[in-house]
Write an enzyme that holds these catalytic residues in place. Structure first.
Site, PDB file in Angstrom:
ATOM      1  N   CYS A 113       0.834  -1.205   0.000  1.00 11.83           N
ATOM      2  CA  CYS A 113       0.000   0.000   0.000  1.00 11.83           C
ATOM      3  C   CYS A 113       0.871   1.257   0.000  1.00 11.83           C
ATOM      4  CB  CYS A 113      -0.912   0.007   1.236  1.00 11.83           C
ATOM      5  SG  CYS A 113      -2.206  -1.235   1.132  1.00 11.83           S
ATOM      6  N   CYS A 194      -3.282  -0.076  -3.347  1.00 11.24           N
ATOM      7  CA  CYS A 194      -4.082   0.294  -2.178  1.00 11.24           C
ATOM      8  C   CYS A 194      -3.455   1.484  -1.449  1.00 11.24           C
ATOM      9  CB  CYS A 194      -4.222  -0.902  -1.235  1.00 11.24           C
ATOM     10  SG  CYS A 194      -2.661  -1.718  -0.867  1.00 11.24           S
TER      11      CYS A 194
END
Ligand code: AVW
Length: 296
Positions: A113, A194
């Site tokens: 992420c 993400c």
């Protein structure tokens, strides 16, 4: 006529018949071969498959695993097999993103992420930046992107194997082996991204900040998952020698903001993100924009 004479006449007839069959078959065979040879093979305008493609792809596969052990163990020969299954014996103008699904599966990778860095019209700068810092990851730094970056390939309908003479150019036909691959790879990367997803854009180009038909607009933004992507952060970077044609409050950026928000994604924007400006200054240390006081 005695039995021996009858036998030899029968044998003679059989031999004549067999000879006739062989001659006819070879005539028809030749005719068929000539018919195929006379059908003009379709000429594509792009370069042909990269020579030694298999060795390059399999070699890059082992190289990536040694550079980034977190990738895990991948079956490099299987990856080659999935590529050939997607394109061999097929019209290079009729290859879809779905044809590459198995290839996507065998190259699957977890994207950390906040590390994804998308780009549009900054191909050179963005890759110099990720090489210099290793703090972000572009598509071309992912396993799948690394394997095929800069390579060309297409199959041929006449049989297995690649076409080393010519392949369709990027826009020659909608579903060509190269553009469908990069659309599939871009969608896979955007879906797996993400947290904050960063995007490096070029503030010095004429026209739209991202082309209407760009992969960023048509594939990547629609593929992001609003439940896992918390923010799409645009970095608008001017060429150090270029003009400031676009910045976060330009019309073109506001239009892109609206497009991002229509996909239920949150937007932010930063002009001339300093770590990138610092990299530009490595190559232009005497430029006035690189004056310590102006970049700090
Ligand atoms: P781009 P994108 N002819 O800088 O958003 C040849 O506009 O599209 O950025 N090659 C083409 C063409 C074309 N007409 N159109 C696109 N390309 C290929 C994946 C070509 O390789 C990454 F993750 C060209 O260098 C980025 O976030 C490249 O697309 C995003 O897609 C860039 O066109 C960049 O694609």
């Amino acid at each position: 006529m005695n039995t021996q004479e009858r036998m030899s006449r029968l044998l003679w007839r059989k031999s004549i018949l067999a000879l006739a069959v062989v001659i006819l078959a070879s005539c028809f065979g030749d005719a068929e071969a000539q018919r195929i040879a006379k059908v003009p093979s379709k000429r594509y305008t792009g370069p042909g498959t990269t020579p030694n493609l298999r060795n390059i792809v399999v070699g890059r596969c082992y190289h990536y695993m040694s550079l980034y052990p977190a990738t895990g163990v991948k079956d490099c020969n299987r990856i080659w097999q999935e590529l050939t299954d997607a394109v061999f014996r097929k019209d290079p103008c009729n290859i879809t993103e779905e044809d590459y699904q198995k290839l996507a599966q065998v190259t699957e990778q977890t994207i950390p992420c906040d590390k994804s860095l998308l780009w549009s019209r900054t191909n050179d700068l963005v890759h110099r930046y990720t090489k210099a810092t290793e703090s972000f990851m572009t598509l071309e730094d992912t396993f799948l992107g690394f394997l095929f970056n800069g390579l060309m390939w297409c199959g041929r309908t006449a049989g297995p194997g690649m076409n080393y003479n010519a392949c369709p150019a990027w826009n020659e036909c909608a579903n060509n082996s190269r553009s469908s691959f990069w659309k599939m790879a871009s969608a896979t990367f955007a879906k797996a991204s993400c947290g904050t997803v960063n995007v490096m854009l070029n503030g010095s180009t004429d026209g739209a900040i991202a082309r209407k038909e760009s992969i960023l607009r048509t594939v990547e933004i629609p593929s992001m998952n609003p439940n896992t992507v918390s923010n799409v952060k645009l970095w608008v970077i001017d060429d150090i020698e270029g003009q400031d044609k676009n910045s976060c409050n330009s019309e073109s950026l506001l239009e892109l903001q609206q497009y991002i928000e229509e996909h239920n994604l949150t937007y932010s924007c930063i002009d001339n993100y300093k770590p990138v400006t610092a990299l530009q200054c490595v190559e232009n240390p005497n430029h006035h924009a690189c004056n310590q006081c102006s970049i700090l």
